[in-house]
Design an enzyme around this catalytic site. Structure first.
Site, PDB file in Angstrom:
ATOM      1  N   LEU A 419      -7.542   7.773  50.532  1.00  0.00           N
ATOM      2  CA  LEU A 419      -6.643   6.798  51.135  1.00  0.00           C
ATOM      3  C   LEU A 419      -5.223   7.285  50.906  1.00  0.00           C
ATOM      4  CD1 LEU A 419      -8.197   3.435  49.836  1.00  0.00           C
ATOM      5  CD2 LEU A 419      -8.445   4.407  52.126  1.00  0.00           C
ATOM      6  N   ASP A 420      -4.316   6.992  51.844  1.00  0.00           N
ATOM      7  CA  ASP A 420      -2.907   7.321  51.628  1.00  0.00           C
ATOM      8  C   ASP A 420      -2.422   6.678  50.331  1.00  0.00           C
ATOM      9  OD1 ASP A 420      -2.867   8.621  54.033  1.00  0.00           O
ATOM     10  OD2 ASP A 420      -1.909   6.995  55.137  1.00  0.00           O
ATOM     11  N   MET A 421      -1.430   7.300  49.721  1.00  0.00           N
ATOM     12  CA  MET A 421      -0.858   6.772  48.487  1.00  0.00           C
ATOM     13  C   MET A 421      -0.477   5.299  48.632  1.00  0.00           C
ATOM     14  SD  MET A 421       2.546   8.207  46.550  1.00  0.00           S
ATOM     15  CE  MET A 421       3.218   7.474  45.071  1.00  0.00           C
TER      16      MET A 421
END
Length: 572
Positions: A419-421
């Site tokens: 997942l994106d940060m």
């Protein structure tokens, strides 16, 4: 040429109530300072009402004036990036400078805007003269290439080669058939003849073999002569094209390098560097097209050159959305990485600049919640701000935390997806090689189902829909992604409306593919929902967090194959 005082704009409104920024804007991830927002609003009002020049931004009069309302702009025209630089004048006054990226109305010098760092359109500039030579060569290449004789000879040459190959193949087959027939004749002669009669037959068969080989030899000579004649005629024409192209390339490279040296940028220390020197340490030392023509470098260079003190900056898009990039009318965006990062890296030296928030561990004090674990898998709820895997500067991540939890595990954990940060929600890690292999196969065959919750800026009118916009990385501005129908990979998202409140819409989002930033781009792009996610600092506007949460994750257990469905409550 405008005097510095003429390009310094004093605020129309009173600004005493605003605190000045404590440090200069980090240009690649920021929330505009209120004074920059005020300056941008004044500049936008000027753009909507000025009559000194004309440029088709693809806007109606109503759209130009209604900059505070969500606007779907999909007409013709060309939008542009503009910038404002909050400065203190040499006399101590507070105001701002304005700039635009590239050219507007086919000009790079317009009233009220700072000039380019180097004016290549000036009449006395070498650029015009040398560009005329390149343009003349370009016309020559086009004319030579368009010569109908080139196409005619090219087609004739291809036909000759095809005919020769067909006749050669036919003759070789005849030789194979003849060889087999002669072998049979010889065997029969050896059984029924002897002495001189046998010798005569064998000699005749040998002569037949030689004759067949000669046919192939003369066939080749005949076609070589015909093909060589056409090749010589064609070569005369193509050599002229190649020579013109080589000359054009030499002149283009020379002009490009000359321009790179003319673009010289100051920084806050008074140091000057050329575009060529700035990009030299990069992996690709050749500056991309348009480098140095963006609004931010123009404003900073002008400020340093004329004694203005830069305090903060902001850039916004004005006009119709471009086909590929996510750009919405009157919205603020960070500076681009490919063109501006190296230049601003030099120009901001000597200024106190806000720290890069992307180098901070936003989730250092946030827990990683374990939703489920057994001998094969562990499912966690990643908080917003925590990396999925270690980054270049931040090592803390969901993976390293799971590693620490299972440090006595001889095999895993294994990373299966990310997942994106800035995105929160469910991640699954495999703890054994067997589980990793099973889950990898499910991800590849799309046996894993994911459901996200997103909050977007604006009122979504429909109750559900599907977005199909192919995507690829932006080579000039990573990690941003582009919509690209020519080179992009297919990307499909199904969405459902949950609720609307206070001008925002909450959605379920089901990605059918897993492209980088897919949901964010599909929301923000004008051919998608045309509404950026709340808090999306890349494709919308920065907020306390990105409002995107991986709320549900479904897959088959890697050992007993029962369907498992996990949920993690959304906190927005």
């Amino acid at each position: 040429m405008h005097q510095p005082e003429q390009l310094f704009t004093r605020f129309n409104a009173t600004v005493d109530q605003f605190d000045l920024p404590s440090a200069f804007t980090f240009p690649f991830y920021y929330q505009p300072h209120p004074l920059c927002v005020l300056a941008a609003n004044e500049l936008q009002q000027h753009l909507a009402t000025q009559t000194a020049w004309q440029h088709d931004f693809g806007l109606t009069d109503e759209q130009q004036l209604a900059t505070d309302e969500p606007t779907t702009v999909m007409g013709n025209g060309t939008g542009k990036m503009f910038g404002v630089l909050l400065v203190r004048s040499p006399q101590g006054e507070l105001g701002y400078l304005s700039a635009f990226s590239g050219k507007i109305a086919e000009q790079n010098l317009l009233p009220n805007f700072v000039p380019p760092v180097f004016d290549m359109l000036a009449e006395e500039c070498f650029f015009r003269t040398e560009l005329e030579e390149i343009t003349a060569l370009n016309s020559q290449v086009k004319a030579l290439t368009a010569n109908p004789l080139v196409a005619e000879l090219t087609q004739q040459l291809a036909q000759y080669k095809a005919d020769y190959q067909a006749q050669e193949a036919q003759q070789r087959q005849a030789m194979i058939d003849g060889r087999a027939a002669r072998k049979l004749q010889r065997q029969q002669a050896e059984q029924t003849l002897g002495g001189q009669e046998l010798a005569a037959v064998v000699d005749d068969l040998a002569k037949q073999s030689v004759a067949e080989k000669n046919v192939l030899k003369y066939l080749k000579l005949e076609w070589d002569e015909k093909i060589s004649l056409v090749e010589a005629q064609l070569s005369t024409l193509t050599d002229a094209i190649t020579h013109a192209k080589q000359q054009r390339k030499l002149l283009s490279n020379a002009l490009q390098n000359k321009l790179f040296e003319q673009y010289r940028f100051l920084n806050a220390r008074g140091e000057e560097k050329s575009l060529k020197a700035i990009f030299a340490p990069n992996t690709n030392p050749v500056p991309p097209a348009g480098a140095g023509e963006c609004a931010a470098p123009k404003m900073l260079h002008y400020a340093y050159k004329h004694g203005f003190t830069p305090l903060a900056m902001a850039e916004f898009w004005w006009g119709v959305s471009p086909k590929s990039e996510v750009r919405q009318h009157a919205k603020f965006y960070p500076s681009c990485h490919g063109k501006c990062n190296p230049i601003l890296g030099h120009m901001l030296q000597g200024l106190e600049v806000d720290p890069n928030p992307l180098e901070d561990n936003w989730a250092a004090d946030k827990a990683l919640e374990v939703i489920y674990q057994d001998e094969a898998i562990v499912v966690v709820n990643k908080p917003s701000g925590l990396l999925s895997v270690p980054g270049k500067t931040i090592k803390d991540s969901a993976y390293t935390r799971v590693q620490a939890m299972f440090n006595d595990n001889a095999e895993g954990p294994f990373v299966l997806h990310r997942l994106d940060m800035a995105t929160s929600g469910l991640l699954v890690f495999a703890l054994t090689r067997r589980a990793n292999k099973s889950l990898q196969k499910q991800f590849i065959t799309r046996g894993v189902e994911k459901r996200y919750i997103a909050m977007v800026e604006g009122i979504v009118e429909q109750t559900e829909g599907e977005i199909n916009l192919p995507m690829r990385g932006d080579p000039d501005d990573r990690p941003r992604q582009l919509v690209c129908f020519e080179h992009g990979k297919p990307a499909t998202t199904y969405w459902q409306l949950i609720a609307t409140e206070d001008g925002r819409s909450k959605l379920y989002m089901h990605p059918k593919t897993g492209r980088t930033h897919q949901l964010r781009v599909h929301c923000a792009h004008h051919m998608g929902l045309n509404m950026a996610m709340v808090g999306d600092g890349l494709y919308g506007e920065k907020d306390s967090r990105l409002h995107l949460h991986a709320e549900q994750l479904s897959f088959d257990h890697p050992y007993d194959h029962r369907r498992m469905v996990f949920n993690a409550k959304c906190d927005f």
